[in-house]
Write a protein that holds these residues in place. Structure first.
Motif, PDB file in Angstrom:
ATOM      1  N   VAL A 101      -9.214  -1.660  10.086  1.00 45.28           N
ATOM      2  CA  VAL A 101      -8.252  -2.543   9.661  1.00 45.28           C
ATOM      3  C   VAL A 101      -7.150  -1.562   8.836  1.00 45.28           C
ATOM      4  O   VAL A 101      -7.555  -0.815   8.254  1.00 45.28           O
ATOM      5  CB  VAL A 101      -8.965  -3.524   8.192  1.00 45.28           C
ATOM      6  CG1 VAL A 101      -7.885  -4.188   7.253  1.00 45.28           C
ATOM      7  CG2 VAL A 101      -9.961  -4.246   8.643  1.00 45.28           C
ATOM      8  N   ASN A 102      -5.829  -1.829   9.305  1.00 48.78           N
ATOM      9  CA  ASN A 102      -4.799  -1.115   8.945  1.00 48.78           C
ATOM     10  C   ASN A 102      -4.022  -1.742   7.530  1.00 48.78           C
ATOM     11  O   ASN A 102      -4.153  -2.867   7.432  1.00 48.78           O
ATOM     12  CB  ASN A 102      -3.657  -1.143  10.006  1.00 48.78           C
ATOM     13  CG  ASN A 102      -3.969  -0.389  11.204  1.00 48.78           C
ATOM     14  OD1 ASN A 102      -4.880   0.418  11.372  1.00 48.78           O
ATOM     15  ND2 ASN A 102      -3.677  -0.889  12.166  1.00 48.78           N
ATOM     16  N   THR A 103      -3.994  -0.862   6.603  1.00 46.99           N
ATOM     17  CA  THR A 103      -3.355  -1.254   5.255  1.00 46.99           C
ATOM     18  C   THR A 103      -2.262  -0.553   4.957  1.00 46.99           C
ATOM     19  O   THR A 103      -2.081   0.843   5.481  1.00 46.99           O
ATOM     20  CB  THR A 103      -4.315  -1.183   4.328  1.00 46.99           C
ATOM     21  OG1 THR A 103      -4.798   0.211   3.972  1.00 46.99           O
ATOM     22  CG2 THR A 103      -5.559  -1.844   4.600  1.00 46.99           C
ATOM     23  N   THR A 104      -1.549  -1.067   3.973  1.00 48.14           N
ATOM     24  CA  THR A 104      -0.322  -0.229   3.651  1.00 48.14           C
ATOM     25  C   THR A 104      -0.700  -0.197   1.857  1.00 48.14           C
ATOM     26  O   THR A 104      -1.373  -1.369   1.435  1.00 48.14           O
ATOM     27  CB  THR A 104       1.036  -0.680   3.758  1.00 48.14           C
ATOM     28  OG1 THR A 104       2.097   0.215   3.161  1.00 48.14           O
ATOM     29  CG2 THR A 104       1.234  -2.046   2.901  1.00 48.14           C
ATOM     30  N   GLU A 105      -0.247   1.165   1.386  1.00 49.29           N
ATOM     31  CA  GLU A 105      -0.418   1.158  -0.422  1.00 49.29           C
ATOM     32  C   GLU A 105       0.727   0.762  -0.861  1.00 49.29           C
ATOM     33  O   GLU A 105       1.849   1.358  -0.579  1.00 49.29           O
ATOM     34  CB  GLU A 105      -0.999   2.519  -0.465  1.00 49.29           C
ATOM     35  CG  GLU A 105      -2.414   2.707   0.024  1.00 49.29           C
ATOM     36  CD  GLU A 105      -2.966   4.232  -0.388  1.00 49.29           C
ATOM     37  OE1 GLU A 105      -2.261   4.809  -0.879  1.00 49.29           O
ATOM     38  OE2 GLU A 105      -4.109   4.286   0.003  1.00 49.29           O
ATOM     39  N   ARG A 106       0.600   0.255  -2.075  1.00 47.90           N
ATOM     40  CA  ARG A 106       1.631  -0.203  -2.983  1.00 47.90           C
ATOM     41  C   ARG A 106       0.990   0.052  -4.494  1.00 47.90           C
ATOM     42  O   ARG A 106      -0.131  -0.531  -4.780  1.00 47.90           O
ATOM     43  CB  ARG A 106       2.078  -1.548  -2.903  1.00 47.90           C
ATOM     44  CG  ARG A 106       2.849  -1.659  -1.486  1.00 47.90           C
ATOM     45  CD  ARG A 106       4.199  -0.834  -1.434  1.00 47.90           C
ATOM     46  NE  ARG A 106       4.859  -0.952  -0.397  1.00 47.90           N
ATOM     47  CZ  ARG A 106       4.770  -0.263   0.733  1.00 47.90           C
ATOM     48  NH1 ARG A 106       4.118   0.650   0.861  1.00 47.90           N
ATOM     49  NH2 ARG A 106       5.691  -0.485   1.747  1.00 47.90           N
ATOM     50  N   VAL A 129      -3.739   1.566  -7.476  1.00 42.32           N
ATOM     51  CA  VAL A 129      -3.070   1.362  -6.237  1.00 42.32           C
ATOM     52  C   VAL A 129      -3.770   0.379  -5.194  1.00 42.32           C
ATOM     53  O   VAL A 129      -4.616   0.472  -5.057  1.00 42.32           O
ATOM     54  CB  VAL A 129      -3.040   3.166  -5.264  1.00 42.32           C
ATOM     55  CG1 VAL A 129      -2.386   2.836  -3.941  1.00 42.32           C
ATOM     56  CG2 VAL A 129      -2.586   3.816  -6.193  1.00 42.32           C
ATOM     57  N   HIS A 130      -2.853  -0.570  -4.843  1.00 41.98           N
ATOM     58  CA  HIS A 130      -3.320  -1.723  -4.161  1.00 41.98           C
ATOM     59  C   HIS A 130      -3.238  -1.457  -2.715  1.00 41.98           C
ATOM     60  O   HIS A 130      -2.269  -0.798  -2.067  1.00 41.98           O
ATOM     61  CB  HIS A 130      -2.590  -3.074  -4.374  1.00 41.98           C
ATOM     62  CG  HIS A 130      -2.527  -3.381  -5.863  1.00 41.98           C
ATOM     63  ND1 HIS A 130      -3.304  -4.131  -6.225  1.00 41.98           N
ATOM     64  CD2 HIS A 130      -1.816  -2.817  -6.973  1.00 41.98           C
ATOM     65  CE1 HIS A 130      -3.528  -4.513  -7.551  1.00 41.98           C
ATOM     66  NE2 HIS A 130      -2.463  -3.554  -8.077  1.00 41.98           N
ATOM     67  N   ARG A 131      -4.153  -1.706  -1.812  1.00 38.76           N
ATOM     68  CA  ARG A 131      -4.057  -1.875  -0.357  1.00 38.76           C
ATOM     69  C   ARG A 131      -3.710  -3.224   0.078  1.00 38.76           C
ATOM     70  O   ARG A 131      -4.642  -4.028   0.006  1.00 38.76           O
ATOM     71  CB  ARG A 131      -5.377  -1.188   0.235  1.00 38.76           C
ATOM     72  CG  ARG A 131      -5.453   0.122  -0.031  1.00 38.76           C
ATOM     73  CD  ARG A 131      -6.583   0.984   0.606  1.00 38.76           C
ATOM     74  NE  ARG A 131      -6.318   2.473   0.151  1.00 38.76           N
ATOM     75  CZ  ARG A 131      -7.570   3.132   0.291  1.00 38.76           C
ATOM     76  NH1 ARG A 131      -8.746   2.833   0.566  1.00 38.76           N
ATOM     77  NH2 ARG A 131      -7.238   4.562   0.015  1.00 38.76           N
ATOM     78  N   ILE A 132      -2.900  -3.271   0.760  1.00 32.66           N
ATOM     79  CA  ILE A 132      -2.402  -4.402   1.649  1.00 32.66           C
ATOM     80  C   ILE A 132      -2.980  -4.593   3.193  1.00 32.66           C
ATOM     81  O   ILE A 132      -2.328  -3.728   3.892  1.00 32.66           O
ATOM     82  CB  ILE A 132      -0.959  -5.151   1.239  1.00 32.66           C
ATOM     83  CG1 ILE A 132      -0.724  -4.882  -0.164  1.00 32.66           C
ATOM     84  CG2 ILE A 132      -0.708  -6.399   1.880  1.00 32.66           C
ATOM     85  CD1 ILE A 132      -0.315  -3.824  -0.906  1.00 32.66           C
ATOM     86  N   PRO A 133      -3.804  -5.351   3.461  1.00 31.28           N
ATOM     87  CA  PRO A 133      -3.817  -5.359   5.049  1.00 31.28           C
ATOM     88  C   PRO A 133      -2.592  -5.863   5.871  1.00 31.28           C
ATOM     89  O   PRO A 133      -1.948  -6.872   5.389  1.00 31.28           O
ATOM     90  CB  PRO A 133      -5.109  -6.478   4.934  1.00 31.28           C
ATOM     91  CG  PRO A 133      -5.487  -6.745   3.887  1.00 31.28           C
ATOM     92  CD  PRO A 133      -4.569  -6.236   2.800  1.00 31.28           C
ATOM     93  N   THR A 134      -2.407  -5.097   6.978  1.00 30.35           N
ATOM     94  CA  THR A 134      -1.218  -5.105   7.593  1.00 30.35           C
ATOM     95  C   THR A 134      -1.611  -5.572   9.061  1.00 30.35           C
ATOM     96  O   THR A 134      -0.719  -6.305   9.771  1.00 30.35           O
ATOM     97  CB  THR A 134      -0.496  -4.260   7.633  1.00 30.35           C
ATOM     98  OG1 THR A 134      -1.027  -3.066   8.074  1.00 30.35           O
ATOM     99  CG2 THR A 134       0.277  -3.845   6.185  1.00 30.35           C
ATOM    100  N   GLY A 135      -2.770  -5.256   9.479  1.00 32.75           N
ATOM    101  CA  GLY A 135      -3.296  -5.735  10.823  1.00 32.75           C
ATOM    102  C   GLY A 135      -4.403  -4.910  11.123  1.00 32.75           C
ATOM    103  O   GLY A 135      -5.247  -4.351  10.423  1.00 32.75           O
ATOM    104  N   VAL A 136      -5.070  -5.199  12.453  1.00 32.99           N
ATOM    105  CA  VAL A 136      -6.299  -4.794  12.839  1.00 32.99           C
ATOM    106  C   VAL A 136      -5.986  -4.160  14.300  1.00 32.99           C
ATOM    107  O   VAL A 136      -5.281  -4.583  15.067  1.00 32.99           O
ATOM    108  CB  VAL A 136      -7.471  -5.921  12.712  1.00 32.99           C
ATOM    109  CG1 VAL A 136      -7.874  -6.325  11.444  1.00 32.99           C
ATOM    110  CG2 VAL A 136      -7.034  -6.977  13.675  1.00 32.99           C
ATOM    111  N   THR A 137      -6.996  -3.264  14.494  1.00 33.81           N
ATOM    112  CA  THR A 137      -7.154  -2.535  15.850  1.00 33.81           C
ATOM    113  C   THR A 137      -8.562  -2.563  16.196  1.00 33.81           C
ATOM    114  O   THR A 137      -9.375  -2.847  15.328  1.00 33.81           O
ATOM    115  CB  THR A 137      -6.728  -1.418  16.092  1.00 33.81           C
ATOM    116  OG1 THR A 137      -7.224  -0.320  15.204  1.00 33.81           O
ATOM    117  CG2 THR A 137      -5.179  -1.196  15.896  1.00 33.81           C
TER     118      THR A 137
END
Length: 159
Positions: A43-48, A56-64
């Motif tokens: 699961v790919n995430t971006t942090e904000r 720090v929140h991790r927001i899922p952006t996609g999967v591989t």
């Protein structure tokens, strides 16, 4: 009837209860030479981090999805030869796989791993004196795995 969450070991599967197949033409061929394989989801995430927050929140952006296996080398015709022939022509081939796991009661979990492309390190030859010749292959799945058949708990215990 309530479940009491007691494990019924007669439903457990081990590695001997699984198989990996590759599509060759229009036929799924059992890869009996595979001694281990795994399919993982990443699961790919971006942090904000919002202003004023320590968290720090991790927001899922996609999967591989990745398929990795080790094969005991007994043939080249299904995987290696098509790969090298295709690369010689300037292209990378795509493969379709199916994984199967069978419970002692005969239920089968079958998952399609389609649109698989070689990724990262891909074993060609790896020889060690006194050892079985093996090669590791790594694929990325460019399609979400599809659950063809699913398994369920057979035994329920009263609580």
């Amino acid at each position: 009837m309530a479940k009491n969450n007691t494990l019924n070991t007669t439903e457990l599967m081990t590695g001997k209860d699984g198989k990996l197949f590759v599509e060759a033409g229009d036929v799924n061929v059992f890869l009996a030479e595979i001694n281990t394989y795994t399919v993982n989801m990443n699961v790919n995430t971006t942090e904000r981090q919002p202003v004023g927050s320590i968290l720090v929140h991790r927001i899922p952006t996609g999967v591989t999805f990745d398929l990795t296996f080790t094969e005991m080398v007994i043939r080249d015709d299904l995987l290696l030869a098509p790969l090298l022939e295709s690369i010689a022509k300037g292209a990378i081939p795509t493969y379709n796989f199916q994984g199967l796991a069978e419970k002692p009661d005969g239920q089968q979990e079958r998952i399609a791993f389609n649109n698989a492309v070689p990724n990262g390190t891909f074993g060609i030859q790896n020889l060690t004196p006194g050892e079985v010749v093996e090669r590791e292959m790594n694929f990325s799945l460019n399609q979400i795995p599809q659950l063809i058949q699913q398994i369920a708990a057979t035994y329920e215990y009263a609580g």
